[in-house]
Design a protein around this motif. Structure first.
Motif, PDB file in Angstrom:
ATOM      1  N   LEU A 127     -13.879  -3.412  -5.528  1.00 46.59           N
ATOM      2  CA  LEU A 127     -12.977  -4.791  -4.974  1.00 46.59           C
ATOM      3  C   LEU A 127     -12.399  -3.690  -4.067  1.00 46.59           C
ATOM      4  CD1 LEU A 127     -12.084  -7.379  -7.583  1.00 46.59           C
ATOM      5  CD2 LEU A 127     -13.053  -8.019  -5.566  1.00 46.59           C
ATOM      6  N   TRP A 128     -11.220  -3.195  -3.967  1.00 45.50           N
ATOM      7  CA  TRP A 128      -9.681  -2.224  -3.532  1.00 45.50           C
ATOM      8  C   TRP A 128     -10.913  -2.409  -2.061  1.00 45.50           C
ATOM      9  CZ3 TRP A 128      -6.585   1.915  -6.204  1.00 45.50           C
ATOM     10  CH2 TRP A 128      -6.456   1.289  -8.130  1.00 45.50           C
ATOM     11  N   TYR A 176       2.363   2.698  -5.827  1.00 43.37           N
ATOM     12  CA  TYR A 176       2.499   1.594  -7.136  1.00 43.37           C
ATOM     13  C   TYR A 176       1.747   2.594  -8.176  1.00 43.37           C
ATOM     14  CZ  TYR A 176       2.627  -1.729  -4.040  1.00 43.37           C
ATOM     15  OH  TYR A 176       2.807  -2.921  -2.991  1.00 43.37           O
ATOM     16  N   HIS A 177       2.721   2.760  -9.007  1.00 41.12           N
ATOM     17  CA  HIS A 177       2.923   2.813 -10.719  1.00 41.12           C
ATOM     18  C   HIS A 177       1.874   2.432 -11.221  1.00 41.12           C
ATOM     19  CE1 HIS A 177       3.049   4.342 -14.922  1.00 41.12           C
ATOM     20  NE2 HIS A 177       4.397   4.757 -14.400  1.00 41.12           N
ATOM     21  N   PRO A 178       1.315   3.223 -11.428  1.00 37.28           N
ATOM     22  CA  PRO A 178      -0.972   2.296 -12.045  1.00 37.28           C
ATOM     23  C   PRO A 178      -0.031   1.047 -13.452  1.00 37.28           C
ATOM     24  CG  PRO A 178      -0.492   5.316 -12.224  1.00 37.28           C
ATOM     25  CD  PRO A 178       0.721   4.297 -11.519  1.00 37.28           C
ATOM     26  N   ALA A 179       0.653   1.269 -13.852  1.00 31.79           N
ATOM     27  CA  ALA A 179       0.747   0.418 -15.083  1.00 31.79           C
ATOM     28  C   ALA A 179       1.265  -1.207 -14.039  1.00 31.79           C
ATOM     29  CB  ALA A 179       2.268   0.931 -15.542  1.00 31.79           C
ATOM     30  N   TYR A 180       2.168  -0.479 -12.754  1.00 32.82           N
ATOM     31  CA  TYR A 180       2.788  -1.695 -12.299  1.00 32.82           C
ATOM     32  C   TYR A 180       1.510  -2.471 -10.936  1.00 32.82           C
ATOM     33  CZ  TYR A 180       4.415  -4.326  -8.447  1.00 32.82           C
ATOM     34  OH  TYR A 180       4.562  -5.623  -7.491  1.00 32.82           O
ATOM     35  N   LEU A 181       0.331  -1.372 -11.952  1.00 33.16           N
ATOM     36  CA  LEU A 181      -1.347  -2.120 -10.645  1.00 33.16           C
ATOM     37  C   LEU A 181      -1.984  -2.446 -11.995  1.00 33.16           C
ATOM     38  CD1 LEU A 181      -2.450   0.446  -8.741  1.00 33.16           C
ATOM     39  CD2 LEU A 181      -1.055  -1.351  -8.015  1.00 33.16           C
ATOM     40  N   ARG A 213      -0.062  -5.131 -13.943  1.00 30.60           N
ATOM     41  CA  ARG A 213       0.196  -6.378 -14.201  1.00 30.60           C
ATOM     42  C   ARG A 213       0.174  -6.804 -12.653  1.00 30.60           C
ATOM     43  NH1 ARG A 213       4.523  -2.906 -15.886  1.00 30.60           N
ATOM     44  NH2 ARG A 213       5.923  -3.662 -13.657  1.00 30.60           N
ATOM     45  N   SER A 214       0.198  -6.290 -11.719  1.00 30.36           N
ATOM     46  CA  SER A 214       0.199  -6.838 -10.610  1.00 30.36           C
ATOM     47  C   SER A 214      -0.696  -6.306  -9.539  1.00 30.36           C
ATOM     48  CB  SER A 214       1.021  -6.438  -9.645  1.00 30.36           C
ATOM     49  OG  SER A 214       2.351  -7.154 -10.524  1.00 30.36           O
ATOM     50  N   PRO A 215      -2.192  -6.463  -9.916  1.00 30.01           N
ATOM     51  CA  PRO A 215      -3.882  -6.002  -9.508  1.00 30.01           C
ATOM     52  C   PRO A 215      -3.805  -6.297  -7.987  1.00 30.01           C
ATOM     53  CG  PRO A 215      -4.664  -7.842 -11.222  1.00 30.01           C
ATOM     54  CD  PRO A 215      -2.815  -7.780 -10.995  1.00 30.01           C
ATOM     55  N   GLN A 216      -3.243  -7.234  -7.399  1.00 32.31           N
ATOM     56  CA  GLN A 216      -3.210  -7.930  -5.966  1.00 32.31           C
ATOM     57  C   GLN A 216      -2.760  -6.752  -4.857  1.00 32.31           C
ATOM     58  OE1 GLN A 216      -1.107  -9.496  -8.890  1.00 32.31           O
ATOM     59  NE2 GLN A 216       0.960  -9.997  -8.050  1.00 32.31           N
ATOM     60  N   ALA A 272      -2.321   0.307  -2.790  1.00 38.61           N
ATOM     61  CA  ALA A 272      -2.590   1.099  -3.646  1.00 38.61           C
ATOM     62  C   ALA A 272      -3.699   2.194  -2.838  1.00 38.61           C
ATOM     63  CB  ALA A 272      -2.948   1.272  -5.155  1.00 38.61           C
ATOM     64  N   TRP A 273      -4.208   1.315  -2.502  1.00 37.85           N
ATOM     65  CA  TRP A 273      -5.898   2.507  -2.286  1.00 37.85           C
ATOM     66  C   TRP A 273      -5.849   2.425  -0.423  1.00 37.85           C
ATOM     67  CZ3 TRP A 273     -10.139   5.219  -2.954  1.00 37.85           C
ATOM     68  CH2 TRP A 273     -10.992   4.996  -1.303  1.00 37.85           C
ATOM     69  N   GLU A 274      -5.322   2.057  -0.253  1.00 31.85           N
ATOM     70  CA  GLU A 274      -4.525   2.563   1.417  1.00 31.85           C
ATOM     71  C   GLU A 274      -3.770   3.476   1.357  1.00 31.85           C
ATOM     72  OE1 GLU A 274      -2.764  -1.479   3.291  1.00 31.85           O
ATOM     73  OE2 GLU A 274      -4.053  -2.054   3.317  1.00 31.85           O
ATOM     74  N   ASP A 275      -3.135   3.638   0.466  1.00 31.54           N
ATOM     75  CA  ASP A 275      -2.186   5.035  -0.262  1.00 31.54           C
ATOM     76  C   ASP A 275      -2.230   5.739   0.274  1.00 31.54           C
ATOM     77  OD1 ASP A 275       0.304   3.121   0.475  1.00 31.54           O
ATOM     78  OD2 ASP A 275       0.733   2.574  -1.521  1.00 31.54           O
ATOM     79  N   LEU A 276      -3.948   5.751  -1.427  1.00 30.63           N
ATOM     80  CA  LEU A 276      -5.020   6.818  -1.424  1.00 30.63           C
ATOM     81  C   LEU A 276      -5.388   7.877   0.059  1.00 30.63           C
ATOM     82  CD1 LEU A 276      -6.267   5.465  -5.199  1.00 30.63           C
ATOM     83  CD2 LEU A 276      -4.160   6.554  -4.084  1.00 30.63           C
ATOM     84  N   ARG A 277      -5.850   6.245   0.570  1.00 30.11           N
ATOM     85  CA  ARG A 277      -6.970   6.613   1.848  1.00 30.11           C
ATOM     86  C   ARG A 277      -6.160   7.779   2.350  1.00 30.11           C
ATOM     87  NH1 ARG A 277     -10.547   1.907   4.296  1.00 30.11           N
ATOM     88  NH2 ARG A 277      -8.520   1.436   4.468  1.00 30.11           N
ATOM     89  N   GLU A 278      -4.415   7.142   2.637  1.00 36.57           N
ATOM     90  CA  GLU A 278      -3.987   7.908   3.525  1.00 36.57           C
ATOM     91  C   GLU A 278      -3.593   9.679   3.203  1.00 36.57           C
ATOM     92  OE1 GLU A 278      -2.592   7.776   6.338  1.00 36.57           O
ATOM     93  OE2 GLU A 278      -0.674   9.011   6.463  1.00 36.57           O
ATOM     94  N   ALA A 279      -3.496   9.905   1.605  1.00 32.93           N
ATOM     95  CA  ALA A 279      -3.469  11.215   0.665  1.00 32.93           C
ATOM     96  C   ALA A 279      -4.295  11.771   1.647  1.00 32.93           C
ATOM     97  CB  ALA A 279      -3.539  10.574  -0.811  1.00 32.93           C
TER      98      ALA A 279
END
Ligand code: URA
Length: 252
Positions: free
Chosen positions: A17-18, A222-227, A229-232, A237-244
């Protein structure tokens, strides 16, 4: 075939989905929401409305004391075990490959981490594992995970400044020993501590910082605990991981 099974695995982990959202261009919200503190492990922290200018890459963090600065991994872990546990059951040193090019830094252990002595093993940790998997990585294979604070703060509250300061030499030595190509700070507390800023997480995401005192790139997500609670916000976060991944590829 391999691609099919990877796709199936990603679907099983709820990660496709991400990517679909990213590819199809998610509608951009009007304003970047500030990330509240993660529920794992910390309780409500200070509001993010008081904003200070970012001071990224300004003051170097305190150097490890001479004894800590000379320690190898095992000596460092043994040294931590001998430190004041501040009411925690055990220290949570860190986990992963000691030659990893990627270092993930979180806030502090929660209840499950305190019980098991390993960072990110609760619900948030499971999501962090899925995030690593989406990057083609695994926590013991090609990543190293540690926290700013090595002992669980009582009642899961935010770590106090003196607790962060007490554990900082250990973290600094871990960074030195690992010598990663990239640090990813997950969550507000880790990001603000590492970058010595009060800027909200929404402002710190989306740019490549330099870890103060080192020529080491640092990304914030984002912290995964926040994600949880806020999966939207998983698409961001996926954009951040792609940059990583891009930075790690470029540094390889
Ligand atoms: N949250 C963190 O920041 N670190 C952990 O180890 C677990 C939850």
């Amino acid at each position: 075939m391999v691609a099919d099974s990877r796709q199936a695995r990603l679907e099983e982990l709820g990660l496709t989905l991400w990517q679909q959202r990213v590819r199809s261009g998610p509608p951009a919200p009007a304003a970047e929401p500030a990330e509240p503190p993660p529920s794992e492990p910390a309780a409500a922290g200070p509001p993010e409305s008081v904003e200070m200018p970012p001071m990224t890459g300004s003051t170097p963090p305190p150097a490890p004391s001479p004894d800590v600065a000379a320690m190898d991994w095992d000596e460092l872990a043994a040294h931590l075990a001998g430190c004041d546990h501040r009411g925690a059951t055990r220290p949570v040193f860190g986990v992963g490959a000691r030659d990893a090019d990627l270092m993930i830094i979180g806030e502090a252990p929660g209840a499950e981490e305190d019980r098991r002595g390993e960072p990110f093993v609760g619900r948030a940790g499971k999501l962090l594992d899925r995030m690593l998997f989406a990057m083609g990585r695994g926590r013991t294979r090609n990543a190293y995970i540690a926290n700013i604070c090595k002992f669980r703060p009582p009642e899961n509250r935010d770590p106090k400044a003196e607790e962060v300061a007490a554990d900082r030499p250990i973290l600094e030595r871990q960074i030195e020993l690992l010598s990663p190509k990239l640090i990813v700070a997950v969550g507000r507390v880790a990001a603000q501590t590492l970058l010595e800023t009060q800027a909200p997480l929404g402002k710190l995401r989306g740019q490549v910082h330099t870890y103060p005192g080192r020529s080491l790139p640092l990304l914030v997500t984002y912290h995964p605990a926040y994600l949880l609670r806020s999966p939207q916000h998983k698409n961001r976060a996926w954009e951040d991981l792609r940059e990583a991944m891009r930075l790690l590829d470029a540094a390889a």
